[in-house]
Design a protein around this motif. Sequence first.
Motif, PDB file in Angstrom:
ATOM      1  N   ALA A   1       0.832  -1.212   0.000  1.00 30.03           N
ATOM      2  CA  ALA A   1       0.000   0.000   0.000  1.00 30.03           C
ATOM      3  C   ALA A   1       0.860   1.252   0.000  1.00 30.03           C
ATOM      4  O   ALA A   1       2.027   1.228   0.407  1.00 30.03           O
ATOM      5  N   GLN A   2       0.274   2.360  -0.449  1.00 25.95           N
ATOM      6  CA  GLN A   2       0.914   3.672  -0.441  1.00 25.95           C
ATOM      7  C   GLN A   2      -0.017   4.666   0.271  1.00 25.95           C
ATOM      8  O   GLN A   2      -1.227   4.467   0.315  1.00 25.95           O
ATOM      9  N   MET A   3       0.560   5.740   0.790  1.00 26.42           N
ATOM     10  CA  MET A   3      -0.212   6.796   1.445  1.00 26.42           C
ATOM     11  C   MET A   3      -0.822   7.718   0.392  1.00 26.42           C
ATOM     12  O   MET A   3      -0.090   8.360  -0.368  1.00 26.42           O
TER      13      MET A   3
ATOM     14  N   ARG B   1       3.078  15.901   6.809  1.00 31.45           N
ATOM     15  CA  ARG B   1       4.402  15.287   6.746  1.00 31.45           C
ATOM     16  C   ARG B   1       4.567  14.242   7.848  1.00 31.45           C
ATOM     17  O   ARG B   1       5.068  13.145   7.600  1.00 31.45           O
ATOM     18  N   ARG B   2       4.112  14.569   9.064  1.00 32.22           N
ATOM     19  CA  ARG B   2       4.235  13.633  10.187  1.00 32.22           C
ATOM     20  C   ARG B   2       3.456  12.349   9.919  1.00 32.22           C
ATOM     21  O   ARG B   2       3.951  11.233  10.156  1.00 32.22           O
ATOM     22  N   LEU B   3       2.232  12.486   9.407  1.00 34.45           N
ATOM     23  CA  LEU B   3       1.408  11.310   9.141  1.00 34.45           C
ATOM     24  C   LEU B   3       1.956  10.486   7.983  1.00 34.45           C
ATOM     25  O   LEU B   3       1.843   9.257   7.979  1.00 34.45           O
ATOM     26  N   THR B   4       2.560  11.151   7.001  1.00 38.77           N
ATOM     27  CA  THR B   4       3.197  10.407   5.908  1.00 38.77           C
ATOM     28  C   THR B   4       4.409   9.640   6.415  1.00 38.77           C
ATOM     29  O   THR B   4       4.631   8.472   6.040  1.00 38.77           O
ATOM     30  N   GLU B   5       5.190  10.274   7.271  1.00 42.92           N
ATOM     31  CA  GLU B   5       6.319   9.575   7.885  1.00 42.92           C
ATOM     32  C   GLU B   5       5.825   8.378   8.693  1.00 42.92           C
ATOM     33  O   GLU B   5       6.414   7.285   8.624  1.00 42.92           O
ATOM     34  N   GLU B   6       4.745   8.563   9.423  1.00 41.48           N
ATOM     35  CA  GLU B   6       4.151   7.463  10.200  1.00 41.48           C
ATOM     36  C   GLU B   6       3.738   6.313   9.284  1.00 41.48           C
ATOM     37  O   GLU B   6       3.970   5.133   9.589  1.00 41.48           O
ATOM     38  N   ALA B   7       3.123   6.642   8.128  1.00 35.61           N
ATOM     39  CA  ALA B   7       2.711   5.617   7.179  1.00 35.61           C
ATOM     40  C   ALA B   7       3.908   4.879   6.593  1.00 35.61           C
ATOM     41  O   ALA B   7       3.899   3.649   6.465  1.00 35.61           O
ATOM     42  N   LEU B   8       4.945   5.632   6.226  1.00 28.53           N
ATOM     43  CA  LEU B   8       6.146   5.006   5.664  1.00 28.53           C
ATOM     44  C   LEU B   8       6.787   4.060   6.669  1.00 28.53           C
ATOM     45  O   LEU B   8       7.227   2.947   6.324  1.00 28.53           O
ATOM     46  N   LYS B   9       6.813   4.467   7.924  1.00 31.27           N
ATOM     47  CA  LYS B   9       7.406   3.610   8.956  1.00 31.27           C
ATOM     48  C   LYS B   9       6.531   2.397   9.261  1.00 31.27           C
ATOM     49  O   LYS B   9       7.023   1.386   9.771  1.00 31.27           O
ATOM     50  N   ALA B  10       5.238   2.504   8.946  1.00 28.30           N
ATOM     51  CA  ALA B  10       4.338   1.358   9.105  1.00 28.30           C
ATOM     52  C   ALA B  10       4.386   0.419   7.910  1.00 28.30           C
ATOM     53  O   ALA B  10       3.715  -0.617   7.900  1.00 28.30           O
ATOM     54  N   GLY B  11       5.180   0.785   6.880  1.00 23.97           N
ATOM     55  CA  GLY B  11       5.366  -0.105   5.742  1.00 23.97           C
ATOM     56  C   GLY B  11       4.791   0.375   4.434  1.00 23.97           C
ATOM     57  O   GLY B  11       4.769  -0.384   3.456  1.00 23.97           O
ATOM     58  N   ALA B  12       4.325   1.635   4.353  1.00 29.09           N
ATOM     59  CA  ALA B  12       3.847   2.160   3.071  1.00 29.09           C
ATOM     60  C   ALA B  12       4.999   2.225   2.074  1.00 29.09           C
ATOM     61  O   ALA B  12       6.132   2.556   2.434  1.00 29.09           O
ATOM     62  N   PHE B  13       4.688   1.927   0.824  1.00 34.12           N
ATOM     63  CA  PHE B  13       5.707   1.937  -0.223  1.00 34.12           C
ATOM     64  C   PHE B  13       5.869   3.306  -0.873  1.00 34.12           C
ATOM     65  O   PHE B  13       6.625   3.444  -1.825  1.00 34.12           O
ATOM     66  N   GLY B  14       5.154   4.310  -0.351  1.00 29.34           N
ATOM     67  CA  GLY B  14       5.310   5.642  -0.900  1.00 29.34           C
ATOM     68  C   GLY B  14       4.108   6.509  -0.625  1.00 29.34           C
ATOM     69  O   GLY B  14       3.224   6.176   0.176  1.00 29.34           O
ATOM     70  N   PHE B  15       4.071   7.639  -1.308  1.00 28.17           N
ATOM     71  CA  PHE B  15       3.021   8.649  -1.208  1.00 28.17           C
ATOM     72  C   PHE B  15       2.587   8.983  -2.625  1.00 28.17           C
ATOM     73  O   PHE B  15       3.424   9.067  -3.537  1.00 28.17           O
ATOM     74  N   THR B  16       1.277   9.179  -2.853  1.00 28.38           N
ATOM     75  CA  THR B  16       0.802   9.511  -4.191  1.00 28.38           C
ATOM     76  C   THR B  16      -0.186  10.668  -4.142  1.00 28.38           C
ATOM     77  O   THR B  16      -0.865  10.883  -3.131  1.00 28.38           O
ATOM     78  N   THR B  17      -0.269  11.404  -5.248  1.00 29.76           N
ATOM     79  CA  THR B  17      -1.220  12.500  -5.373  1.00 29.76           C
ATOM     80  C   THR B  17      -1.686  12.566  -6.820  1.00 29.76           C
ATOM     81  O   THR B  17      -1.192  11.836  -7.683  1.00 29.76           O
ATOM     82  N   SER B  18      -2.659  13.450  -7.083  1.00 29.61           N
ATOM     83  CA  SER B  18      -3.063  13.697  -8.469  1.00 29.61           C
ATOM     84  C   SER B  18      -3.378  15.169  -8.646  1.00 29.61           C
ATOM     85  O   SER B  18      -3.977  15.802  -7.780  1.00 29.61           O
ATOM     86  N   ARG B  19      -2.929  15.696  -9.773  1.00 29.17           N
ATOM     87  CA  ARG B  19      -3.090  17.119 -10.114  1.00 29.17           C
ATOM     88  C   ARG B  19      -3.655  17.180 -11.535  1.00 29.17           C
ATOM     89  O   ARG B  19      -3.006  17.637 -12.468  1.00 29.17           O
TER      90      ARG B  19
END
Length: 590
Positions: free
Chosen positions: A167-169, A198-216
Motif C-alpha cells: 500500500a501507499q499513502m 508530513r508527520r502522518l506520511t512519515e508514520e505511514a512510511l514507517k508502518a510499511g507504506a511503499f510511498g506517497f501519491t497525489t493527483s493534479r
Amino acid sequence: IRDVACDWSSDVCSSDLKDMHDIVIRGGTIIDGTGAEGFIGDVSIDGETLAQVGGDVGPGKREIDATGLLVTPGWVDVHTHYDGQATWDPMLAPSSWHGVTTVLFGNCGVGFAPCKPQDHDALIDLMEGVEDIPGIVLSEGLKWDWESFPEFMDALERQPRAIDIGAQMPHHPLRVYVMGQRAIDFEDATEEDIAEMRRLTEEALKAGAFGFTTSRTESHRTTKGERVPGRYAAFDELIGIGKAFGTVDHGAYGMLNDFEDEAAEFAWMKQVGQESGRPLWFLMTDRYSDPDRWKRLMGNVHEARDAGADVTAQIAGRAVGIILGFSTSLTPFSGRPTFASLEGMPQPERLAKLKDPAIRAQILGEENSDVLLNKLPPLQRAIASRWDRMYVLNDPPEYEPKPEAAVEEAARLAGKSPQEFVYDFMAEGDGGGMLLFPVTNFVTGDLEPVHEMMQDEATIIGLGDGGAHCGQICDASMPTFMLTHWTRDRTRGGKFSVEWAVRRLTSETADFFGFKDRGRLKQGLKADVNIIDYDALQIRRPEVIFDLPAGGRRLVQRAEGYVTTIVSGTPIFENGEATGALPGKLVRAG
C-alpha cells in the motif's frame, strides 16, 4: 503434475520425503527476470523460497513437467486500486488470473486511510468518481475497522489472500483528515497543516507504506463533477510532505499530473527528488490534443535525472481504452437526455426500452447535453462524437486495430450512419456488445508511440488499474498483453524479446518500489513463479459480472495459458482454476 507424497505406486518411502524438495519444476525454459537469455533447466522450491534455479535438481515431493513451457517470476503490478477490494476479497481478480503475484495500491492519491468516521461517505464518493468503483459496493464492503494509516495496514494484514499486496499513502484522504472542509474547498494548507501531513506520511512510511501519491489533473472528479481535494495543492505543501522521505530509506513519490506549467511542475519534483534522495514517478500517456507532449515530458525526465533527481515516467503497455456498451458505464449516447433518463433501471428492463423503436429514434435524434457531457473527465467526452476512434471488441480482443476496423467504416459497409450502427450493435441480443474507445496512447492510430516510450529506460510499466474503473476500463490484463502482443503477435511494427518483457514486469517494478525479495528467479528469493504455455497464452474479451458486495457490477477479463501460478511456494492457480490456497500476505516496505 506428479505428487510423489500421494503416489502409492511410488517406490519413494515417506522416510525419504524429508530429503526431497517441496516442489520441483522440471525442464522448463527459465526466464529469470533479469533480462538474461532464457535457458532450459530445473527449478526447486523449499518452503516459501527458491532453492535452486537451473541445472538438474534432486527429487521433489511434487514434480511439475514444464517441458516446452516458460518458467518466470510472478508479475509485480505496481499500479492497482484494490484499496477497498483487498479488505474483503482474497483473490483480487482479475489481476491474479493474469499471473500477478504482487499488487501495489494507494495510487493516484485516492484511498481509504487515514479517515475520520464522519468522512467515510466523502472518501467513498471520491473513489467512485475517480476510479468508477460503485459507492454502494464500497459502502457494503468496507468494514472501516481503522482510522489511521497504520491501523489500515493492520486491517489488511488480518485478511487472508491469494497474492501479496502493498500500500501507499494517498494525498486526498490525508488532506481531508488534516484540514477537513478546508481541503475540499481547495484552501491552501498552513505551515501547521503541512507539518501534520508530513508527520502522518512519515508514520505511514514507517508502518510499511511503499510511498506517497497525489493527483493534479482535471481527469479526476467526484461523482458530482467536483475536483479532488489535492488538485490545486501548493508546491510548498507537496515539497513539505516529501520531506517525510528523509526519515526513511524506502518509498517513492508518485502522481498523475496534467503539467499545465511543465517547467514549474518539474521544478518542485526535482526539489523533492534532490532533497529526499527517493525516486519520483508520474503517469504518462500520449494525448490526441498534444501528440508531442510525451516527448517533452521525457525530455524533462532526463533533465531532472541529470540534475540528481530520480524521476521516472510510468507508462501503459497499450492504449488506455474505455469499453462502451449498454452493459457498461458509458456509451456514445451517455450525453443524451433520453438515454440518461434510463440510468439506474434494472438491466433487462432498461435493455427492453432501448430496443423500443420509438425510444431508439428519440435517442438518435437528440443532441448531447453539455451538462451531462461536462460530468465526464475531459479525455472521455470524445466518446459522444468520434466514431473514427471506436472499434468493435471481438474475442480475442484486438488492442492495435487498423483504421479500417473503426465503426465509421463498418457503418458505411452496413449502409447505416455510425450512430445507428453503434446503437444497433450494442442493443443486439442480450445487449452485451462492446466497443473499444482508446482515450490515450492511440494518437497515431497504432501503438508505435508506446513502442518508443517502452524503449526508454527512464520508464516503468504500470497503469493496469486493477480493481478500478469497474464499468469502463479493464486493463488489469496488461501483463499478459505484454507477452502476447509485444513479444509474439504484433504485426504493425517492432516487437521485443520475451526476456525483455519479463524483466519489465518483474525485477524492474520490484526494484523500483523496493520489493527486495522478489522479481527474479534466484536462489534464496521468494518463490513466486509462473509456468506459462507461451504458444497458448491468450487474453479473452472483457465480460460483465455481478460479484461485488451488494451485487455490484464489474468488468473482468480472463486469460488462457497460465499453467501454474505459485505464491510463496504454494500453487494458487493450476490451469486457470484456483486451488483454494491463500498464501498471500501484506508486504511492509523497509
